[in-house]
Write a protein that holds these residues in place. Structure first.
Motif, mmCIF file in Angstrom:
data_model
loop_
_atom_site.group_PDB
_atom_site.id
_atom_site.type_symbol
_atom_site.label_atom_id
_atom_site.label_comp_id
_atom_site.label_asym_id
_atom_site.label_seq_id
_atom_site.Cartn_x
_atom_site.Cartn_y
_atom_site.Cartn_z
ATOM 1 N N PHE A 59 0.841 -1.195 0.000
ATOM 2 C CA PHE A 59 0.000 0.000 0.000
ATOM 3 C C PHE A 59 0.880 1.251 0.000
ATOM 4 C CE2 PHE A 59 -3.655 -2.180 2.584
ATOM 5 C CZ PHE A 59 -3.994 -2.944 1.488
ATOM 6 N N VAL A 64 -1.539 3.948 -1.740
ATOM 7 C CA VAL A 64 -2.974 3.707 -1.614
ATOM 8 C C VAL A 64 -3.261 3.275 -0.183
ATOM 9 C CG1 VAL A 64 -3.261 3.086 -4.050
ATOM 10 C CG2 VAL A 64 -2.795 1.289 -2.368
ATOM 11 N N ARG A 65 -4.553 3.125 0.133
ATOM 12 C CA ARG A 65 -4.933 2.760 1.503
ATOM 13 C C ARG A 65 -5.681 1.440 1.614
ATOM 14 N NH1 ARG A 65 -7.608 7.991 4.080
ATOM 15 N NH2 ARG A 65 -5.872 8.416 5.467
ATOM 16 N N THR A 66 -6.227 0.950 0.508
ATOM 17 C CA THR A 66 -7.060 -0.251 0.583
ATOM 18 C C THR A 66 -6.647 -1.286 -0.459
ATOM 19 O OG1 THR A 66 -8.711 0.513 -1.010
ATOM 20 C CG2 THR A 66 -9.045 1.164 1.310
ATOM 21 N N SER A 68 -8.616 -2.758 -2.626
ATOM 22 C CA SER A 68 -9.212 -2.459 -3.934
ATOM 23 C C SER A 68 -8.467 -1.330 -4.635
ATOM 24 C CB SER A 68 -10.704 -2.140 -3.802
ATOM 25 O OG SER A 68 -10.915 -1.066 -2.929
ATOM 26 N N GLN A 69 -8.014 -0.330 -3.882
ATOM 27 C CA GLN A 69 -7.234 0.744 -4.491
ATOM 28 C C GLN A 69 -5.915 0.210 -5.043
ATOM 29 O OE1 GLN A 69 -6.877 3.551 -1.279
ATOM 30 N NE2 GLN A 69 -8.672 4.717 -1.926
ATOM 31 N N CYS A 72 -6.672 -1.622 -8.301
ATOM 32 C CA CYS A 72 -6.974 -0.635 -9.355
ATOM 33 C C CYS A 72 -5.707 0.062 -9.829
ATOM 34 C CB CYS A 72 -7.982 0.392 -8.851
ATOM 35 S SG CYS A 72 -9.651 -0.255 -8.700
ATOM 36 N N ALA A 73 -4.848 0.439 -8.903
ATOM 37 C CA ALA A 73 -3.610 1.122 -9.276
ATOM 38 C C ALA A 73 -2.733 0.224 -10.129
ATOM 39 C CB ALA A 73 -2.855 1.566 -8.025
#
Length: 86
Positions: A59, A64-66, A68-69, A72-73
């Motif tokens: 992360f 990112v924090r999650t 799913s993020q 996606c990234a």
């Protein structure tokens, strides 16, 4: 972009996202299959806290924090790289 080619490209070790350790890459590949932390730990022979720590480092690298993020990234980044090669 061909979905099979895209998925294959994401899972090949030589196409590992830059900045991630080998362990983080393996954890991410299992994460992308929809596995829970416990399932990832069992699949890789790791403890759940080790999986969580690997994800936290991933992360941070991806900013990112999650979960799913992160996915996606990585997908967005990989799609851009593949499109640039075409």
């Amino acid at each position: 972009i061909d979905e099979r080619r895209f998925r294959s490209a994401l899972t090949k070790p030589e196409n590992a996202p830059k900045g991630f350790s080998d362990r983080e890459h393996r954890v991410i590949m299992h994460l992308m299959q929809g596995l829970s932390n416990k399932e990832i730990a069992q699949a890789l022979g790791l403890s759940v806290p080790t999986v969580k720590a690997s994800l936290q480092r991933a992360f941070a690298v991806a900013r990112v924090r999650t979960r799913s993020q992160l996915i996606c990234a990585l997908v967005d980044n990989r799609a851009t790289e593949l499109a640039d090669r075409s």
